[in-house]
Motif scaffolding. Sequence first.
Motif, PDB file in Angstrom:
ATOM      1  N   LYS A 131       8.085   0.940   1.241  1.00 18.17           N
ATOM      2  CA  LYS A 131       9.478   0.849   0.788  1.00 18.17           C
ATOM      3  C   LYS A 131      10.031  -0.550   1.024  1.00 18.17           C
ATOM      4  CE  LYS A 131      10.967   5.674   1.278  1.00 18.17           C
ATOM      5  NZ  LYS A 131      11.943   6.579   1.945  1.00 18.17           N
ATOM      6  N   LEU A 132       9.684  -1.168   2.165  1.00 14.15           N
ATOM      7  CA  LEU A 132      10.154  -2.523   2.451  1.00 14.15           C
ATOM      8  C   LEU A 132       9.585  -3.506   1.445  1.00 14.15           C
ATOM      9  CD1 LEU A 132       9.990  -2.895   6.349  1.00 14.15           C
ATOM     10  CD2 LEU A 132      11.986  -2.490   4.926  1.00 14.15           C
ATOM     11  N   VAL A 133       8.305  -3.363   1.143  1.00 14.28           N
ATOM     12  CA  VAL A 133       7.674  -4.248   0.165  1.00 14.28           C
ATOM     13  C   VAL A 133       8.341  -4.100  -1.197  1.00 14.28           C
ATOM     14  CG1 VAL A 133       5.522  -4.770  -1.053  1.00 14.28           C
ATOM     15  CG2 VAL A 133       5.482  -4.287   1.403  1.00 14.28           C
ATOM     16  N   ALA A 134       8.689  -2.859  -1.569  1.00 13.96           N
ATOM     17  CA  ALA A 134       9.359  -2.606  -2.847  1.00 13.96           C
ATOM     18  C   ALA A 134      10.737  -3.264  -2.892  1.00 13.96           C
ATOM     19  CB  ALA A 134       9.495  -1.099  -3.079  1.00 13.96           C
ATOM     20  N   LEU A 135      11.346  -3.464  -1.734  1.00 13.85           N
ATOM     21  CA  LEU A 135      12.646  -4.129  -1.668  1.00 13.85           C
ATOM     22  C   LEU A 135      12.520  -5.649  -1.653  1.00 13.85           C
ATOM     23  CD1 LEU A 135      14.448  -1.905   0.992  1.00 13.85           C
ATOM     24  CD2 LEU A 135      15.031  -2.092  -1.432  1.00 13.85           C
ATOM     25  N   GLY A 136      11.298  -6.148  -1.730  1.00 13.34           N
ATOM     26  CA  GLY A 136      11.086  -7.585  -1.711  1.00 13.34           C
ATOM     27  C   GLY A 136      11.016  -8.166  -0.314  1.00 13.34           C
ATOM     28  N   LEU A 137      10.834  -7.304   0.697  1.00 14.11           N
ATOM     29  CA  LEU A 137      10.749  -7.769   2.074  1.00 14.11           C
ATOM     30  C   LEU A 137       9.297  -7.797   2.529  1.00 14.11           C
ATOM     31  CD1 LEU A 137      13.696  -5.684   3.544  1.00 14.11           C
ATOM     32  CD2 LEU A 137      13.728  -8.101   2.942  1.00 14.11           C
ATOM     33  N   ASP A 138       9.031  -8.667   3.494  1.00 10.93           N
ATOM     34  CA  ASP A 138       7.688  -8.755   4.051  1.00 10.93           C
ATOM     35  C   ASP A 138       7.527  -7.735   5.167  1.00 10.93           C
ATOM     36  OD1 ASP A 138       5.157  -9.643   4.378  1.00 10.93           O
ATOM     37  OD2 ASP A 138       5.678 -11.638   5.118  1.00 10.93           O
ATOM     38  N   LEU A 139       6.310  -7.591   5.648  1.00 14.94           N
ATOM     39  CA  LEU A 139       6.023  -6.740   6.802  1.00 14.94           C
ATOM     40  C   LEU A 139       5.555  -7.615   7.961  1.00 14.94           C
ATOM     41  CD1 LEU A 139       4.021  -3.759   5.238  1.00 14.94           C
ATOM     42  CD2 LEU A 139       6.341  -3.704   6.141  1.00 14.94           C
ATOM     43  N   PRO A 140       5.851  -7.222   9.200  1.00 10.70           N
ATOM     44  CA  PRO A 140       5.310  -7.966  10.341  1.00 10.70           C
ATOM     45  C   PRO A 140       3.792  -7.937  10.312  1.00 10.70           C
ATOM     46  CG  PRO A 140       6.993  -6.396  11.044  1.00 10.70           C
ATOM     47  CD  PRO A 140       6.671  -6.085   9.623  1.00 10.70           C
ATOM     48  N   PHE A 141       3.173  -8.988  10.864  1.00 10.91           N
ATOM     49  CA  PHE A 141       1.711  -9.075  10.842  1.00 10.91           C
ATOM     50  C   PHE A 141       1.030  -7.839  11.431  1.00 10.91           C
ATOM     51  CE2 PHE A 141      -2.250 -10.217  13.011  1.00 10.91           C
ATOM     52  CZ  PHE A 141      -3.022 -10.534  11.902  1.00 10.91           C
ATOM     53  N   PRO A 142       1.513  -7.298  12.580  1.00 15.24           N
ATOM     54  CA  PRO A 142       0.841  -6.101  13.118  1.00 15.24           C
ATOM     55  C   PRO A 142       0.822  -4.936  12.137  1.00 15.24           C
ATOM     56  CG  PRO A 142       2.259  -7.056  14.793  1.00 15.24           C
ATOM     57  CD  PRO A 142       2.563  -7.764  13.501  1.00 15.24           C
ATOM     58  N   GLU A 143       1.909  -4.774  11.347  1.00 17.21           N
ATOM     59  CA  GLU A 143       1.936  -3.688  10.373  1.00 17.21           C
ATOM     60  C   GLU A 143       0.951  -3.945   9.232  1.00 17.21           C
ATOM     61  OE1 GLU A 143       3.633  -0.680  10.305  1.00 17.21           O
ATOM     62  OE2 GLU A 143       3.919  -1.192  12.411  1.00 17.21           O
ATOM     63  N   LYS A 144       0.820  -5.219   8.829  1.00 19.85           N
ATOM     64  CA  LYS A 144      -0.179  -5.543   7.797  1.00 19.85           C
ATOM     65  C   LYS A 144      -1.588  -5.241   8.306  1.00 19.85           C
ATOM     66  CE  LYS A 144       2.479  -9.304   5.658  1.00 19.85           C
ATOM     67  NZ  LYS A 144       2.524 -10.753   5.412  1.00 19.85           N
ATOM     68  N   LEU A 145      -1.832  -5.592   9.570  1.00 17.07           N
ATOM     69  CA  LEU A 145      -3.148  -5.346  10.150  1.00 17.07           C
ATOM     70  C   LEU A 145      -3.424  -3.851  10.248  1.00 17.07           C
ATOM     71  CD1 LEU A 145      -5.730  -6.345  11.451  1.00 17.07           C
ATOM     72  CD2 LEU A 145      -4.489  -6.567  13.626  1.00 17.07           C
ATOM     73  N   LYS A 146      -2.405  -3.070  10.661  1.00 26.88           N
ATOM     74  CA  LYS A 146      -2.579  -1.617  10.729  1.00 26.88           C
ATOM     75  C   LYS A 146      -2.928  -1.037   9.354  1.00 26.88           C
ATOM     76  CE  LYS A 146       0.654   0.689  12.839  1.00 26.88           C
ATOM     77  NZ  LYS A 146       1.991   1.035  13.396  1.00 26.88           N
ATOM     78  N   ALA A 147      -2.239  -1.528   8.321  1.00 28.75           N
ATOM     79  CA  ALA A 147      -2.502  -1.026   6.963  1.00 28.75           C
ATOM     80  C   ALA A 147      -3.932  -1.346   6.536  1.00 28.75           C
ATOM     81  CB  ALA A 147      -1.499  -1.635   5.984  1.00 28.75           C
ATOM     82  N   ALA A 148      -4.397  -2.569   6.881  1.00 30.27           N
ATOM     83  CA  ALA A 148      -5.763  -2.959   6.515  1.00 30.27           C
ATOM     84  C   ALA A 148      -6.789  -2.107   7.261  1.00 30.27           C
ATOM     85  CB  ALA A 148      -5.971  -4.443   6.817  1.00 30.27           C
ATOM     86  N   LEU A 149      -6.538  -1.844   8.539  1.00 30.82           N
ATOM     87  CA  LEU A 149      -7.461  -1.007   9.318  1.00 30.82           C
ATOM     88  C   LEU A 149      -7.479   0.436   8.808  1.00 30.82           C
ATOM     89  CD1 LEU A 149      -6.622  -2.315  12.912  1.00 30.82           C
ATOM     90  CD2 LEU A 149      -8.757  -2.679  11.652  1.00 30.82           C
ATOM     91  N   LYS A 150      -6.274   0.933   8.473  1.00 33.09           N
ATOM     92  CA  LYS A 150      -6.178   2.306   7.970  1.00 33.09           C
ATOM     93  C   LYS A 150      -6.956   2.464   6.667  1.00 33.09           C
ATOM     94  CE  LYS A 150      -2.740   5.909   7.042  1.00 33.09           C
ATOM     95  NZ  LYS A 150      -1.269   6.217   6.989  1.00 33.09           N
ATOM     96  N   ALA A 151      -6.900   1.416   5.817  1.00 30.53           N
ATOM     97  CA  ALA A 151      -7.634   1.458   4.553  1.00 30.53           C
ATOM     98  C   ALA A 151      -9.139   1.495   4.774  1.00 30.53           C
ATOM     99  CB  ALA A 151      -7.261   0.239   3.702  1.00 30.53           C
ATOM    100  N   ARG A 152      -9.586   1.075   5.960  1.00 33.90           N
ATOM    101  CA  ARG A 152     -11.007   1.083   6.294  1.00 33.90           C
ATOM    102  C   ARG A 152     -11.388   2.301   7.130  1.00 33.90           C
ATOM    103  NH1 ARG A 152      -9.383  -3.820   5.242  1.00 33.90           N
ATOM    104  NH2 ARG A 152     -10.821  -5.423   4.488  1.00 33.90           N
ATOM    105  N   GLY A 153     -10.472   3.264   7.211  1.00 35.67           N
ATOM    106  CA  GLY A 153     -10.788   4.512   7.872  1.00 35.67           C
ATOM    107  C   GLY A 153     -10.507   4.551   9.356  1.00 35.67           C
ATOM    108  N   VAL A 154      -9.831   3.525   9.895  1.00 27.96           N
ATOM    109  CA  VAL A 154      -9.508   3.492  11.320  1.00 27.96           C
ATOM    110  C   VAL A 154      -8.202   4.251  11.553  1.00 27.96           C
ATOM    111  CG1 VAL A 154      -8.979   2.025  13.314  1.00 27.96           C
ATOM    112  CG2 VAL A 154     -10.665   1.273  11.606  1.00 27.96           C
ATOM    113  N   THR A 155      -8.173   5.125  12.535  1.00 32.12           N
ATOM    114  CA  THR A 155      -6.936   5.824  12.897  1.00 32.12           C
ATOM    115  C   THR A 155      -6.055   4.871  13.699  1.00 32.12           C
ATOM    116  OG1 THR A 155      -8.099   7.940  12.984  1.00 32.12           O
ATOM    117  CG2 THR A 155      -5.946   7.814  14.084  1.00 32.12           C
TER     118      THR A 155
END
Length: 278
Positions: free
Chosen positions: A232-256
Motif C-alpha cells: 500500500k505504501l509503494v502504491a502511494l509513491g512512498l518507499d519502504l525502509p531497507f529492513p522491510e525490503k529485505l524481509k520481502a526479498a527473503l519471504k519471496a525466497r521461502g524464508v519465514t
Amino acid sequence: MEPIIEINQIEFSYQEETNPALKNVSFSIERGEWVAIVGHNGSGKSTLAKAINGLHLPQKGTVHVGGKELSEETVWDIRRQVGMVFQNPDNQFVGATVEDDVAFGLENQGIERSEMQHRVQDALEKVKMQDFATREPARLSGGQKQRVAIAGVVALRPDIIILDEATSMLDPEGRDDVIATIRKIKEESELTVISITHDIDEAASANRILVMRDGELYQEGTPDEIFSEGPKLVALGLDLPFPEKLKAALKARGVTVPQNYLDEEGMVDWLWTSVLKK
C-alpha cells in the motif's frame, strides 16, 4: 494525557488551485510524542505543518495548540509554542556568526541579555556546536548548518518542534546525526516533535506515523502497523525502509520472516539468531 495539538475537520485551499490542499483532516498529538507525517508530493504534508504553526489559517474546522484555538488573535501566542526547522538552513540564517544567528529570535522576543547569552550557549551545547560559535554559518557543512538552525529554535524553548523536510538535503550520516540530536533534545526537554518527511527511515524514529494522500488523512498508526502494509505504501509513491525490503526479498525466497517491524539493528539481530546460526 491532554493533547497538546488538536486538529478538528480542517480544510484549506490555495487560491490558484481548484482542489483543496487539506480536506476534513482530524487528529490529535499528545505532549512529548514524536509524530511523522508522510505522503507523496502534493499530499498536504507541508500545508498541514503550516496550519499547525499558524502560517495558514484553516478555512473550515479548528486547530488547538496548547489549549488555545488558532485565530488571528492567538496566532502569535501559538507561534511562540511552535518552532519550525525548514529544508534549507541557508534560508533561515540572518546572523554574521553562529551565535548571532541563534540569538536572533531571542532578540526579537526582547529576552534580557544575560538570559539570552545563557540560552545561546545552552542551545549550542545541546546540538554540539559550541566550538563553532564565532564561525560564519556559510562556512559550515550541511549537517552543521542544520544543527545551528535547530539550536536557533531550541533557544526559544518552544513546546513543539516541526521538522519540515529538515533532513532531505543531507547525506545519510548528516541525516542520522540531526535525528539523533533531536531525539536527545526531545528526551531532555519533553519536546513534542512533528516530522514532515519523505524519508521513511526518519519516519521510523517516530512514535506514530500519519499518512497523507491528496489532502486527506489516509492512515495512522505505529511504524510497526504502517510498514507492515508495504504494498500500500509503494502504491502511494512512498518507499519502504531497507529492513522491510529485505524481509520481502527473503519471504519471496521461502524464508519465514517476522511480522512486526524491525529497524536495521533488529534485523541484524534476527538474521544472526534465526537465519545465519542455523
